[in-house]
Motif scaffolding. Structure first.
Motif, PDB file in Angstrom:
ATOM      1  N   ILE A 160       0.877  -1.172   0.000  1.00 38.35           N
ATOM      2  CA  ILE A 160       0.000   0.000   0.000  1.00 38.35           C
ATOM      3  C   ILE A 160       0.911   1.218   0.000  1.00 38.35           C
ATOM      4  O   ILE A 160       1.671   1.442   0.939  1.00 38.35           O
ATOM      5  N   VAL A 161       0.867   2.014  -1.077  1.00 40.28           N
ATOM      6  CA  VAL A 161       1.821   3.098  -1.296  1.00 40.28           C
ATOM      7  C   VAL A 161       1.169   4.437  -0.987  1.00 40.28           C
ATOM      8  O   VAL A 161       0.037   4.702  -1.394  1.00 40.28           O
ATOM      9  N   ASN A 162       1.890   5.289  -0.282  1.00 43.77           N
ATOM     10  CA  ASN A 162       1.354   6.608   0.031  1.00 43.77           C
ATOM     11  C   ASN A 162       1.237   7.466  -1.229  1.00 43.77           C
ATOM     12  O   ASN A 162       2.100   7.399  -2.108  1.00 43.77           O
ATOM     13  N   PRO A 163       0.200   8.292  -1.339  1.00 47.05           N
ATOM     14  CA  PRO A 163       0.037   9.148  -2.521  1.00 47.05           C
ATOM     15  C   PRO A 163       1.199  10.120  -2.754  1.00 47.05           C
ATOM     16  O   PRO A 163       1.378  10.600  -3.874  1.00 47.05           O
ATOM     17  N   PHE A 164       1.992  10.426  -1.705  1.00 47.85           N
ATOM     18  CA  PHE A 164       3.117  11.348  -1.852  1.00 47.85           C
ATOM     19  C   PHE A 164       4.459  10.616  -1.862  1.00 47.85           C
ATOM     20  O   PHE A 164       5.511  11.242  -1.728  1.00 47.85           O
ATOM     21  N   ASP A 165       4.401   9.311  -2.037  1.00 49.52           N
ATOM     22  CA  ASP A 165       5.622   8.513  -2.109  1.00 49.52           C
ATOM     23  C   ASP A 165       6.432   8.913  -3.338  1.00 49.52           C
ATOM     24  O   ASP A 165       5.859   9.227  -4.389  1.00 49.52           O
ATOM     25  N   PRO A 166       7.769   8.910  -3.246  1.00 53.90           N
ATOM     26  CA  PRO A 166       8.597   9.267  -4.409  1.00 53.90           C
ATOM     27  C   PRO A 166       8.284   8.442  -5.656  1.00 53.90           C
ATOM     28  O   PRO A 166       8.442   8.932  -6.773  1.00 53.90           O
ATOM     29  N   ALA A 167       7.829   7.215  -5.476  1.00 56.22           N
ATOM     30  CA  ALA A 167       7.553   6.358  -6.631  1.00 56.22           C
ATOM     31  C   ALA A 167       6.342   6.814  -7.435  1.00 56.22           C
ATOM     32  O   ALA A 167       6.217   6.476  -8.618  1.00 56.22           O
ATOM     33  N   VAL A 168       5.443   7.580  -6.799  1.00 61.05           N
ATOM     34  CA  VAL A 168       4.191   7.937  -7.478  1.00 61.05           C
ATOM     35  C   VAL A 168       3.913   9.432  -7.526  1.00 61.05           C
ATOM     36  O   VAL A 168       2.939   9.854  -8.149  1.00 61.05           O
ATOM     37  N   ARG A 169       4.739  10.256  -6.874  1.00 61.08           N
ATOM     38  CA  ARG A 169       4.388  11.678  -6.774  1.00 61.08           C
ATOM     39  C   ARG A 169       4.413  12.379  -8.131  1.00 61.08           C
ATOM     40  O   ARG A 169       3.685  13.340  -8.342  1.00 61.08           O
ATOM     41  N   ASP A 170       5.267  11.912  -9.078  1.00 57.10           N
ATOM     42  CA  ASP A 170       5.238  12.447 -10.438  1.00 57.10           C
ATOM     43  C   ASP A 170       4.208  11.622 -11.209  1.00 57.10           C
ATOM     44  O   ASP A 170       4.487  10.537 -11.694  1.00 57.10           O
ATOM     45  N   ARG A 171       2.980  12.144 -11.279  1.00 61.73           N
ATOM     46  CA  ARG A 171       1.871  11.367 -11.851  1.00 61.73           C
ATOM     47  C   ARG A 171       2.084  11.063 -13.332  1.00 61.73           C
ATOM     48  O   ARG A 171       1.655  10.021 -13.832  1.00 61.73           O
ATOM     49  N   ASP A 172       2.741  11.960 -14.058  1.00 59.75           N
ATOM     50  CA  ASP A 172       2.980  11.718 -15.479  1.00 59.75           C
ATOM     51  C   ASP A 172       3.966  10.559 -15.668  1.00 59.75           C
ATOM     52  O   ASP A 172       3.774   9.687 -16.525  1.00 59.75           O
ATOM     53  N   ARG A 173       5.029  10.548 -14.872  1.00 63.17           N
ATOM     54  CA  ARG A 173       6.006   9.454 -14.946  1.00 63.17           C
ATOM     55  C   ARG A 173       5.338   8.135 -14.563  1.00 63.17           C
ATOM     56  O   ARG A 173       5.592   7.090 -15.184  1.00 63.17           O
ATOM     57  N   LEU A 174       4.493   8.177 -13.553  1.00 62.65           N
ATOM     58  CA  LEU A 174       3.753   6.996 -13.122  1.00 62.65           C
ATOM     59  C   LEU A 174       2.897   6.444 -14.260  1.00 62.65           C
ATOM     60  O   LEU A 174       2.883   5.234 -14.524  1.00 62.65           O
ATOM     61  N   ALA A 175       2.184   7.330 -14.938  1.00 64.14           N
ATOM     62  CA  ALA A 175       1.328   6.897 -16.049  1.00 64.14           C
ATOM     63  C   ALA A 175       2.142   6.355 -17.215  1.00 64.14           C
ATOM     64  O   ALA A 175       1.776   5.346 -17.828  1.00 64.14           O
ATOM     65  N   GLN A 176       3.251   7.009 -17.538  1.00 65.03           N
ATOM     66  CA  GLN A 176       4.074   6.575 -18.663  1.00 65.03           C
ATOM     67  C   GLN A 176       4.709   5.212 -18.422  1.00 65.03           C
ATOM     68  O   GLN A 176       4.715   4.353 -19.298  1.00 65.03           O
ATOM     69  N   LEU A 177       5.239   5.001 -17.226  1.00 63.28           N
ATOM     70  CA  LEU A 177       5.959   3.755 -16.961  1.00 63.28           C
ATOM     71  C   LEU A 177       5.038   2.596 -16.623  1.00 63.28           C
ATOM     72  O   LEU A 177       5.310   1.445 -16.988  1.00 63.28           O
ATOM     73  N   PHE A 178       3.938   2.878 -15.910  1.00 60.37           N
ATOM     74  CA  PHE A 178       3.104   1.802 -15.397  1.00 60.37           C
ATOM     75  C   PHE A 178       1.701   1.774 -15.994  1.00 60.37           C
ATOM     76  O   PHE A 178       0.935   0.844 -15.700  1.00 60.37           O
ATOM     77  N   GLY A 179       1.347   2.786 -16.778  1.00 66.24           N
ATOM     78  CA  GLY A 179      -0.012   2.838 -17.302  1.00 66.24           C
ATOM     79  C   GLY A 179      -1.036   3.036 -16.197  1.00 66.24           C
ATOM     80  O   GLY A 179      -2.204   2.666 -16.352  1.00 66.24           O
ATOM     81  N   PHE A 180      -0.628   3.625 -15.081  1.00 66.98           N
ATOM     82  CA  PHE A 180      -1.496   3.799 -13.921  1.00 66.98           C
ATOM     83  C   PHE A 180      -1.862   5.268 -13.782  1.00 66.98           C
ATOM     84  O   PHE A 180      -1.013   6.106 -13.485  1.00 66.98           O
ATOM     85  N   GLU A 181      -3.110   5.594 -14.032  1.00 66.34           N
ATOM     86  CA  GLU A 181      -3.595   6.970 -13.940  1.00 66.34           C
ATOM     87  C   GLU A 181      -4.043   7.239 -12.511  1.00 66.34           C
ATOM     88  O   GLU A 181      -4.948   6.576 -12.000  1.00 66.34           O
ATOM     89  N   TYR A 182      -3.396   8.189 -11.865  1.00 70.15           N
ATOM     90  CA  TYR A 182      -3.697   8.427 -10.457  1.00 70.15           C
ATOM     91  C   TYR A 182      -3.675   9.916 -10.146  1.00 70.15           C
ATOM     92  O   TYR A 182      -2.769  10.634 -10.563  1.00 70.15           O
ATOM     93  N   ARG A 183      -4.682  10.366  -9.426  1.00 70.18           N
ATOM     94  CA  ARG A 183      -4.726  11.709  -8.869  1.00 70.18           C
ATOM     95  C   ARG A 183      -5.306  11.609  -7.472  1.00 70.18           C
ATOM     96  O   ARG A 183      -6.268  10.884  -7.240  1.00 70.18           O
TER      97      ARG A 183
END
Length: 412
Positions: free
Chosen positions: A306-329
């Motif tokens: 369970i990853v925090n919304p402000f975790d370094p792995a997900v805080r850049d939402r564009d990078r998250l979407a590009q690498l993982f196909g995961f749309e998150y806001r």
């Protein structure tokens, strides 16, 4: 050209010294999507199970900084982020490091805690943020220079003070972002490096003179602005693993886009192409040690996180979407009637894929971790193994914050 599919090694416990880089291959290196995902999770510390960690400061140095947040939905963001990498960590551990002057607080892309030995490289940020505050209407008050000096004098004479030690009031109509003049001036001086966060009690911030907070050995070190820019850009790229000039600029948010472009023009960088989850390739850069790091990466742990919304792995939402196909806001500022998911919804990471999201909250009055809803992404099913993994992670998180897990597990 190196074949696609090779990945980078995890940055944790990496003795980071970007100035040891001496050469740069010229041939473009391809990193396919699977390798890119593993590389990014490794670089952010989520590729391995968060056990057996015995040096919290090493974790923070590897990350570069830890974002701070006041909301304690389950745990505050900084505590959750550190726990995700070291499950022996407990709430309040970062505040203890602050009180011991192992970290200092300032502004990256947001309020953050940084390793104290970063301080000499952060002087330009005090100047940048101080100048920003001078020119911003948000930091403009009707307090006289004498009144502002009196605030600083009280801190000098009385020691660390919180905003509650002052009693100026908001003038005019109240609003969500309106703050008392003394709070504005305290933050302005904090931005400029005149004041520093001395400690926190119940996450309440206490301001003190910077020279009484930052150890002398760090305050005495001075580097040229060019050296600071080089250190920041290389440090960002080392922790990113790969990225565009924009990615490098946004990492610390302590250099301008023009400064990053000028730096890259004189740096020895490895050109790369990174494949997104959609199969498309985009150009970027890495440090020259990329091939060595790619040779040593392993598979990500198969546990569900369970990853925090402000975790370094997900805080850049564009990078998250590009690498993982995961749309998150995150929807904390979205009116309830317009939310798609919920107020504080957490991404679910399994292995090297983001497989879903969970809406939950710690009800401390009842001593219970309440799960409101869990959703899987398209293409994933609730197998018995996945449900077992989720229950195990919920139990770990409940122990972390000192509550029990409720029996209900609404799965969608």
């Amino acid at each position: 050209m190196h074949p696609p599919g090779r990945a980078l090694t995890f940055l944790q416990n990496f003795a980071f010294d970007p100035f040891e880089i001496r050469h740069s291959p010229l041939m473009v290196l391809d990193i396919d999507n699977g390798a890119a995902r593993r590389l990014w999770l490794g670089s952010t510390g989520l590729a391995k199970a968060p056990v057996g960690v015995d040096d919290l400061m090493a974790v923070i140095r590897d990350l570069g900084f830890v974002q701070l947040d006041t909301i304690r939905n389950v745990a505050r963001a900084h505590d959750h982020i550190l726990w995700s990498r070291d499950q022996s960590y407990r709430e309040g551990g970062l505040e203890a490091l602050l009180a011991e002057a192992e970290v200092f607080e300032h502004f990256t892309h947001d309020a953050s805690a940084l390793p104290i030995d970063t301080y000499p490289m952060w002087r330009r940020q005090f100047v940048r943020k101080g100048e920003y505050a001078k020119g911003s209407s948000y930091y403009r008050t009707d307090m006289s220079k004498r009144d502002v000096a009196a605030i600083k004098a009280r801190i000098r004479d009385e020691g660390p003070l919180s905003t509650h030690a002052f009693d100026t009031k908001v003038k005019g109509e109240a609003g969500m972002w309106k703050r008392p003049p003394h709070k504005v001036e305290l933050d302005r001086m904090w931005y400029a490096g005149e004041l520093a966060t001395s400690h926190r009690i119940g996450f309440k911030k206490y301001y003190d003179l910077a020279e009484r907070v930052i150890p002398k050995k760090h305050r005495q070190v001075e580097h040229s602005d060019a050296h600071q820019v080089d250190w920041l850009c290389r440090g960002a790229l080392a922790r990113l693993g790969f990225g565009t000039l924009g990615d490098i600029q946004r990492f610390w948010a302590a250099v301008s886009a023009a400064e990053v472009k000028a730096w890259a023009g004189g740096a020895e960088l490895q050109p790369v192409r990174i494949q997104g989850r959609d199969g498309a390739w985009r150009e970027g850069f890495a440090l020259p040690d990329i091939a060595l790091r790619m040779d040593s990466v392993g598979s990500a742990t198969s546990r569900l996180r369970i990853v925090n919304p402000f975790d370094p792995a997900v805080r850049d939402r564009d990078r998250l979407a590009q690498l993982f196909g995961f749309e998150y806001r995150i929807e904390i500022f979205v009116p309830a009637s317009k939310r798609k998911w919920g107020y504080y919804v957490y991404p679910l990471l399994e292995g090297d894929r983001f497989v879903g999201r969970i809406d939950m909250k710690a009800d401390r009055a009842k001593g219970e971790l309440v799960v409101k809803q869990v959703w899987l992404e398209r293409g994933y099913d609730w197998t018995s193994a996945r449900v077992t993994k989720l229950r195990a992670e919920l139990a770990r998180m409940a122990r972390f914050v000192g509550v029990e897990v409720g029996d209900a597990l609404p799965l969608s």
